[in-house]
Design a protein around this motif. Structure first.
Motif, PDB file in Angstrom:
ATOM      1  N   GLY A  45      85.975  88.715  56.994  1.00  0.00           N
ATOM      2  CA  GLY A  45      86.510  89.003  58.328  1.00  0.00           C
ATOM      3  C   GLY A  45      86.725  90.488  58.570  1.00  0.00           C
ATOM      4  N   PRO A  46      87.472  91.190  57.665  1.00  0.00           N
ATOM      5  CA  PRO A  46      87.665  92.628  57.872  1.00  0.00           C
ATOM      6  C   PRO A  46      86.364  93.429  57.827  1.00  0.00           C
ATOM      7  CG  PRO A  46      89.284  91.779  56.329  1.00  0.00           C
ATOM      8  CD  PRO A  46      88.314  90.671  56.596  1.00  0.00           C
ATOM      9  N   VAL A  47      85.463  93.064  56.914  1.00  0.00           N
ATOM     10  CA  VAL A  47      84.187  93.791  56.837  1.00  0.00           C
ATOM     11  C   VAL A  47      83.381  93.544  58.107  1.00  0.00           C
ATOM     12  CG1 VAL A  47      81.999  93.972  55.592  1.00  0.00           C
ATOM     13  CG2 VAL A  47      84.135  93.783  54.324  1.00  0.00           C
ATOM     14  N   ARG A  48      83.355  92.294  58.558  1.00  0.00           N
ATOM     15  CA  ARG A  48      82.644  91.962  59.792  1.00  0.00           C
ATOM     16  C   ARG A  48      83.215  92.747  60.966  1.00  0.00           C
ATOM     17  NH1 ARG A  48      84.356  86.819  62.677  1.00  0.00           N
ATOM     18  NH2 ARG A  48      85.949  88.337  63.099  1.00  0.00           N
ATOM     19  N   SER A  49      84.543  92.842  61.026  1.00  0.00           N
ATOM     20  CA  SER A  49      85.188  93.580  62.108  1.00  0.00           C
ATOM     21  C   SER A  49      84.791  95.052  62.084  1.00  0.00           C
ATOM     22  CB  SER A  49      86.702  93.424  61.992  1.00  0.00           C
ATOM     23  OG  SER A  49      87.340  94.130  63.004  1.00  0.00           O
ATOM     24  N   ARG A  50      84.779  95.660  60.907  1.00  0.00           N
ATOM     25  CA  ARG A  50      84.371  97.070  60.801  1.00  0.00           C
ATOM     26  C   ARG A  50      82.906  97.239  61.181  1.00  0.00           C
ATOM     27  NH1 ARG A  50      87.815  96.869  56.292  1.00  0.00           N
ATOM     28  NH2 ARG A  50      86.086  96.448  54.877  1.00  0.00           N
ATOM     29  N   CYS A  51      82.064  96.312  60.747  1.00  0.00           N
ATOM     30  CA  CYS A  51      80.634  96.409  61.061  1.00  0.00           C
ATOM     31  C   CYS A  51      80.391  96.263  62.568  1.00  0.00           C
ATOM     32  CB  CYS A  51      79.859  95.341  60.299  1.00  0.00           C
ATOM     33  SG  CYS A  51      79.797  95.615  58.524  1.00  0.00           S
ATOM     34  N   LEU A  52      81.088  95.320  63.198  1.00  0.00           N
ATOM     35  CA  LEU A  52      80.925  95.143  64.640  1.00  0.00           C
ATOM     36  C   LEU A  52      81.447  96.361  65.400  1.00  0.00           C
ATOM     37  CD1 LEU A  52      81.837  91.377  65.097  1.00  0.00           C
ATOM     38  CD2 LEU A  52      79.586  92.447  65.243  1.00  0.00           C
ATOM     39  N   GLY A  53      82.538  96.979  64.917  1.00  0.00           N
ATOM     40  CA  GLY A  53      83.042  98.202  65.541  1.00  0.00           C
ATOM     41  C   GLY A  53      82.032  99.330  65.440  1.00  0.00           C
ATOM     42  N   CYS A  54      81.405  99.452  64.273  1.00  0.00           N
ATOM     43  CA  CYS A  54      80.378 100.474  64.080  1.00  0.00           C
ATOM     44  C   CYS A  54      79.179 100.209  64.989  1.00  0.00           C
ATOM     45  CB  CYS A  54      79.953 100.481  62.616  1.00  0.00           C
ATOM     46  SG  CYS A  54      78.807 101.790  62.189  1.00  0.00           S
ATOM     47  N   LEU A  55      78.761  98.951  65.081  1.00  0.00           N
ATOM     48  CA  LEU A  55      77.646  98.576  65.953  1.00  0.00           C
ATOM     49  C   LEU A  55      77.987  98.862  67.415  1.00  0.00           C
ATOM     50  CD1 LEU A  55      74.856  97.196  66.235  1.00  0.00           C
ATOM     51  CD2 LEU A  55      76.085  95.028  66.413  1.00  0.00           C
TER      52      LEU A  55
END
Length: 136
Positions: free
Chosen positions: A108-118
């Motif tokens: 969840g946290p990694v996905r959130s960071r990746c989506l923020g970067c995207l």
């Protein structure tokens, strides 16, 4: 009110306002009955029994290609994580965690960071126009 600036305020403001609002509502209803909204992407459900046009398939495919290209440009493990989440096989969090070799709780946290970067990357590529339609 913009039209009445030159001639001054109307003699009976409440009556004038009521008539103006009713006229606007009648016009909006008339337009709503006659106009058909244009949906260039066609994300909504089909409006009738006819199949979606070829343009919809082409636009959907192009949007998918653009999204996958943007995901591939992400740093670190983001491309693999988001690629697994975008997979057609509809993997569960447990399967994605096993595939990537990370704990299920950190997805969840990694996905959130990746989506923020995207999101930041795509926002920079598609710059929003200035207010009132002025472009830079």
């Amino acid at each position: 009110l913009e039209r009445t600036r030159d001639s001054g305020p109307p003699p009976q403001p409440a009556r004038w306002l009521r008539r103006a609002v009713r006229a606007e509502v009648r016009g909006a209803r008339r337009r709503a009955r006659r106009e058909i909204p244009y949906d260039p992407v066609g994300d909504g459900p089909p409006s009738g029994p006819e199949p979606r046009p070829a343009e919809h398939a082409a636009l959907t495919a192009e949007a998918g290609r653009a999204l996958r290209a943007a995901v591939r440009r992400l740093p670190g493990r983001c491309p693999r994580l988001l690629g697994a989440m975008l997979s057609r096989s509809d993997l569960t969090y447990r399967e994605i965690a096993g595939e990537l070799g990370i704990s299920q709780g950190s997805l969840g946290p990694v996905r959130s960071r990746c989506l923020g970067c995207l999101r930041r990357m795509l926002t920079a590529e598609v710059a929003a126009p200035e207010p009132w339609g002025k472009e830079r």
